[in-house]
Design an enzyme around this catalytic site. Structure first.
Site, PDB file in Angstrom:
ATOM      1  CG  ASN A 110      -1.786   1.195   1.346  1.00  0.00           C
ATOM      2  OD1 ASN A 110      -2.386   1.614   0.349  1.00  0.00           O
ATOM      3  ND2 ASN A 110      -1.903   1.778   2.527  1.00  0.00           N
ATOM      4  CG  HIS A 112      -0.585   6.178   4.654  1.00  0.00           C
ATOM      5  ND1 HIS A 112      -1.964   6.210   4.635  1.00  0.00           N
ATOM      6  CD2 HIS A 112      -0.207   6.933   5.705  1.00  0.00           C
ATOM      7  CE1 HIS A 112      -2.395   6.954   5.644  1.00  0.00           C
ATOM      8  NE2 HIS A 112      -1.351   7.406   6.314  1.00  0.00           N
TER       9      HIS A 112
HETATM   10  C1  GRF Z   1      -2.979   8.929  -2.293  1.00  0.00           C
HETATM   11  O1  GRF Z   1      -2.543  10.036  -1.563  1.00  0.00           O
HETATM   12  C2  GRF Z   1      -2.685   7.657  -1.543  1.00  0.00           C
HETATM   13  O2  GRF Z   1      -1.486   7.680  -0.833  1.00  0.00           O
HETATM   14  C3  GRF Z   1      -3.843   7.594  -0.577  1.00  0.00           C
HETATM   15  O3  GRF Z   1      -4.948   8.040  -1.322  1.00  0.00           O
HETATM   16  C4  GRF Z   1      -4.502   8.894  -2.384  1.00  0.00           C
HETATM   17  C5  GRF Z   1      -4.981   8.283  -3.664  1.00  0.00           C
HETATM   18  O4  GRF Z   1      -4.677   9.052  -4.773  1.00  0.00           O
HETATM   19  N1  GRF Z   1      -3.981   6.291   0.015  1.00  0.00           N
HETATM   20  P1  GRF Z   1      -4.829   8.471  -6.240  1.00  0.00           P
HETATM   21  O5  GRF Z   1      -6.206   7.834  -6.346  1.00  0.00           O
HETATM   22  O6  GRF Z   1      -3.732   7.483  -6.472  1.00  0.00           O
HETATM   23  O7  GRF Z   1      -4.714   9.672  -7.132  1.00  0.00           O
END
Ligand code: GRF
Length: 192
Positions: A110, A112
């Site tokens: 994942n 984050h």
């Molecule tokens: C990203 O900041 C990711 O780290 C978090 O949610 C956001 C998703 O952005 N978990 P995207 O859909 O990849 O543009």
């Protein structure tokens, strides 16, 4: 993880915008890429990332999240069908179950937007600014059944400026995310 000459097959799970999916796809199309994206799964029918996957001719599916058990059961079928080696959660807003992790039996990772273990969950940028932190950043980690926990694969930090707002910080951290997700996958594929 077992090393082999073929490119590893990756599934990306999303819930929305899909900018991380986009960056992974871009990287996967380079000659040197050790992986290819074979499947995109979303729990939201209107996720922008699904449109992008379609345009890029990647198999993509919306699976209704009526409940965790059903969503995971249908996902596992697709993961098997497309012989997926690694799942990348990218803005996927659900927590996967212990049973799912066990049954998939290959790595799940994942990304984050914080320097984990700080700020698990939502509103990471708001919390970092509110607490007067000097640094923020992004983390790629192995997924376990607890939210935003699990072994860290890669982390990159950035200075929080006095002038930063939640929005400006989000933008900067997202840039880092787009840079480190592919790097983290390569690290995982080559060193574990
Ligand atoms: C990203 O900041 C990711 O780290 C978090 O949610 C956001 C998703 O952005 N978990 P995207 O859909 O990849 O543009």
């Amino acid at each position: 993880m077992e090393k082999s000459l073929g490119r590893k097959k990756i599934a990306v799970f999303i819930s929305g915008r899909g900018s991380n999916l986009k960056s992974l796809l871009k990287y996967s199309k380079t000659k040197k890429s050790l992986f290819k994206i074979v499947l995109v799964i979303s729990n939201k029918s209107n996720a922008k990332g699904l449109e992008y996957a379609s345009k890029s001719k990647i198999k993509n599916f919306f699976i209704k999240y009526s409940n965790k058990k059903n969503f995971e059961k249908q996902s596992l079928k697709l993961l098997k069908k497309y012989k997926v080696d690694l799942i990348c959660l990218a803005g996927f807003m659900k927590i996967v179950s212990k049973n799912f992790i066990k049954r998939f039996s290959k790595p799940i990772i994942n990304i984050h937007p914080s320097l984990l273990p700080k700020y698990k969950g939502l509103d990471t940028h708001y919390r970092a600014i509110k607490n007067g932190d000097k640094f923020s950043g992004a983390t790629v980690h192995i997924v376990n059944e607890k939210m935003d926990s699990g072994k860290i694969i890669l982390q990159e930090k950035i200075k929080i400026l006095k002038s930063d707002t939640e929005k400006s910080l989000e933008k900067k951290v997202l840039k880092i995310e787009h840079r480190i997700y592919s790097k983290a996958i390569i690290k995982l594929l080559t060193t574990y």
